[in-house]
Design a protein around this motif. Structure first.
Motif, PDB file in Angstrom:
ATOM      1  N   LEU A 126       4.988  42.867   1.320  1.00  0.00           N
ATOM      2  CA  LEU A 126       4.479  44.172   1.717  1.00  0.00           C
ATOM      3  C   LEU A 126       4.137  45.042   0.521  1.00  0.00           C
ATOM      4  CD1 LEU A 126       4.204  45.937   4.286  1.00  0.00           C
ATOM      5  CD2 LEU A 126       6.365  46.931   3.666  1.00  0.00           C
ATOM      6  N   LEU A 127       4.910  44.894  -0.529  1.00  0.00           N
ATOM      7  CA  LEU A 127       4.792  45.863  -1.611  1.00  0.00           C
ATOM      8  C   LEU A 127       3.880  45.398  -2.730  1.00  0.00           C
ATOM      9  CD1 LEU A 127       8.530  46.761  -1.688  1.00  0.00           C
ATOM     10  CD2 LEU A 127       6.691  47.725  -0.335  1.00  0.00           C
ATOM     11  N   LEU A 163       0.721  44.847  -4.629  1.00  0.00           N
ATOM     12  CA  LEU A 163      -0.508  45.630  -4.541  1.00  0.00           C
ATOM     13  C   LEU A 163      -1.696  44.770  -4.141  1.00  0.00           C
ATOM     14  CD1 LEU A 163      -1.470  48.421  -4.847  1.00  0.00           C
ATOM     15  CD2 LEU A 163      -1.914  48.014  -7.248  1.00  0.00           C
ATOM     16  N   PHE A 187      -2.769  44.601  -0.496  1.00  0.00           N
ATOM     17  CA  PHE A 187      -2.731  45.940   0.069  1.00  0.00           C
ATOM     18  C   PHE A 187      -3.595  46.076   1.323  1.00  0.00           C
ATOM     19  CE2 PHE A 187      -2.984  50.610  -1.420  1.00  0.00           C
ATOM     20  CZ  PHE A 187      -2.004  50.930  -0.520  1.00  0.00           C
ATOM     21  N   LEU A 234      -2.482  46.325   5.327  1.00  0.00           N
ATOM     22  CA  LEU A 234      -2.754  47.495   6.161  1.00  0.00           C
ATOM     23  C   LEU A 234      -3.491  47.066   7.427  1.00  0.00           C
ATOM     24  CD1 LEU A 234      -3.699  50.507   3.876  1.00  0.00           C
ATOM     25  CD2 LEU A 234      -1.696  50.195   5.328  1.00  0.00           C
TER      26      LEU A 234
END
Lengths: 428, 428
Positions: A218-219, A221, A224, A228
């Protein structure tokens, strides 16, 4: 609301702990063993049914047997899970011990002849009636008897699905939405773990579901945008799962009410229900009969196939809703949860096909989220996701379960469940 | 308690969802960014301190600065986390916006000069004051402002530790033990996830803890005896973790009370505290200064080393309790949670050495369980375990956190937290 600021005596807590361990042991031994027997019988009769397809034609007859069984020897056992929940809220008439053999026998009968039902209701009712029986003979106080009943729910649930932590949280969450009896946390967890161990000591194994999709963390980058987008899809899916749960709940209630209004001779209700199921199995497919966790026919839809590309038809979820609400709404016995797993996994499969999201992830989300919506237990279901599929995708589990919870309407499948808090602020 | 049985309009729920997404977006953007700034600054000053050991001698001076900063411009910000919790319970004086820069600056100062403190308090206070500021300017109703404040807590917590689901549950659980505001579930989860994404979009990474121990699956018969033994050890460890949390809470309150009673010139309190920390760092070890997540000195004890054989001294946990309660009880700023992680991981290490249990598992259990006991948030901590270490050992997380919760006494580190329910039945 008050603050509890009495002096703290670790010794008293240890005595409390030992006491509850001793109380919970017999509950767990019996519940775990009975659940093991139940799961073994269930596997056996489902195999028999796959072997002798004609058994389905006796479903109406099976319905008559169950009907008269409950009418002449059921006392208040007919109320099922709701009776146990009510009894915890307000100890009253008690839970009859006969509930255990009754629900065990009638669930097995329902499955042998092809009724579409689940398991957790049976396990919870067995755990509940046993713990009530034991509690009365141990002369527990009202409050402790209440908690012992909760340990019966936790043990039954935890053992039947092989998810001990979810079992414990479920027992707390299913009683009152928004108010968890934290003083029952540890007894419920102990009962759930021990019942589970006892059940597996009898050689029972649970189906292993796999989500091989691992989200780029999830974290990180890099992923990203993708994440989403996937999150948006999970929210959309959560809405669909919640509405499916809503449909299930409303249809269950409607079928029960209308069949009671329209069919005056009560034993004809299960006969009619059985006949409808037979007709549906020809019109639609026999895949939706019975438990449907897996199926020896390689072309059939089952919970296991829903985790694979093309493993479900676009409307499999709807058919399973239909089969189950008719089965359970017209007098047959069993739980609702495994069918809810099926409905969710199938709907997740369909949504994955439409949105291009990973199939196994979406099936897993549906598996837990339709259940979360129908029973108003989003926390237990999020934890269940972690226990069944691992924690890699826990963010998506939470999104799907919490969203489904909001979109499933105010009443769940357990009418005796209370709401401490409305689902949305500003609306009561 | 009532039932909420109003008609259900999916459309209204969608509007509610969209509304909250829009409200939560600015909160998450600001909180996530501020937490990123905070974590970056923190890393920087901790590195500087490792480079220039003499900075420690200025700790008393730093204490004076923080003291006068809060005295002359703090308004009610001194109350910290409790102010935010109180404001959610009973909207009253409001949370001043200045709380954010104040707590940010003084936490950084505390860490730069070697005070032993944590991070979550700072993150939660920044999230809380920002969301309160935004909420007032968006003219939200009291109930919605309350929930927006909760999203600030969830966002701050979720972003600072990289555990979005635990962040959301924490925000619900920390307010009232036993009563969760389910209508804030989704807003809190959204805030927590988005703040997390924003924080990582700034390039912030979280420490990766590993538990490589994989229990033979709980249910496999072969490891039956071993698992029961390990479970017994987990319960014993849970008791120790709870008592450590109790000691931490009591010592914090005692140090605060007595230093205020004994030292009449208020700015001398942090000076004394700073001096004691300096002396302790010589008497015991400098390992327990500052955040202690990791340490460039290969021989030093840190949270990371606690997960390894021989990575902690037998009384590391006690020293960290001492360093932290003095730092925070005598006027310095920061959170309590990272020190609680340290205390738990170190105590887990020691327990593993004594009992022969797997070191990484015990360290992980302590990491989450001391925190669970000190804040009365066993559910959030169980989920945090799954988010940080994976779900393989979730049964042990639950055992340790639930047990620690019972053994940590009635009051947690947040005095403003309310109890809906006593920890044991039959005792109020």
């Amino acid at each position: 609301m008050q603050k509890f600021r009495t002096s703290f005596h670790p010794f008293l807590v240890i005595i409390y702990l030992v006491k509850w361990t001793l109380w919970v042991l017999p509950v767990s031994l019996l519940t775990g063993s009975l659940v093991a027997l139940f799961l073994w019988l269930l596997e056996t009769v489902i195999e028999i049914r796959f072997h002798y397809n004609w058994l389905l034609y006796f479903l109406p007859l099976a319905g008559i047997v169950i009907h008269f069984l409950y009418r002449y020897s059921g006392k208040n056992a007919e109320a099922g899970n709701n009776l146990i929940i009510d009894e915890i809220h307000k100890p009253d008439t008690g839970v009859p011990l006969r509930m255990a053999p009754l629900v065990l026998f009638s669930t097995i009968i329902t499955h042998l002849f092809g009724g579409s039902a689940g398991r957790e209701g049976t396990a919870v009712q067995m755990g509940g009636s046993l713990s009530h029986f034991l509690g009365r003979h141990m002369h527990l106080s009202k409050e402790n008897l209440r908690i012992l009943l909760m340990t019966g729910i936790a043990g039954g649930f935890g053992a039947v699905f092989g998810t001990p932590v979810a079992g414990a949280i479920f027992a707390l969450e299913v009683l009152v939405v928004g108010k968890l009896k934290y003083n029952a946390l540890l007894p419920c967890l102990m009962a759930s773990i021990l019942s589970n161990i006892v059940c597996s000591a009898w050689g029972i194994h649970h189906t292993n579901y796999q989500i091989s999709f691992v989200s780029q963390h999830l974290l990180s980058l890099g992923s990203f945008g993708f994440n989403l987008l996937l999150m948006a899809k999970a929210i959309g899916a959560g809405i669909a799962f919640g509405l499916a749960a809503y449909l299930f709940v409303r249809l269950s209630h409607a079928i029960k009410r209308y069949s009671n209004q329209l069919i005056k001779v009560k034993w004809l209700i299960p006969v009619t229900g059985g006949l409808i199921i037979i007709v549906l199995s020809f019109l639609i497919s026999p895949d939706y009969l019975s438990l449907s966790v897996s199926n020896p026919d390689p072309g059939a839809v089952s919970i296991v196939t829903c985790f694979k590309d093309g493993g479900a038809k676009p409307f499999s979820w709807l058919w399973k809703i239909l089969f189950t609400t008719i089965t359970l709404g017209m007098g047959f016995k069993g739980g609702e949860v495994t069918p809810l797993f099926f409905i969710g996994a199938a709907l997740g499969n369909t949504i994955a096909m439409i949105t291009g999201a990973p199939v196994d992830l979406m099936a897993g989300l549906g598996f837990i989220a339709v259940f979360a919506g129908a029973t108003n237990t989003p926390l237990a279901c999020t934890i269940m996701g972690a226990e069944l599929f691992g924690a890699d995708n826990i963010v998506y589990y939470a999104i799907a379960c919490f969203t489904a919870y909001y979109f499933s309407g105010h009443t769940g499948i357990y009418g005796a469940q209370k709401n401490q808090i409305p689902k949305m602020p500003g609306r009561a």
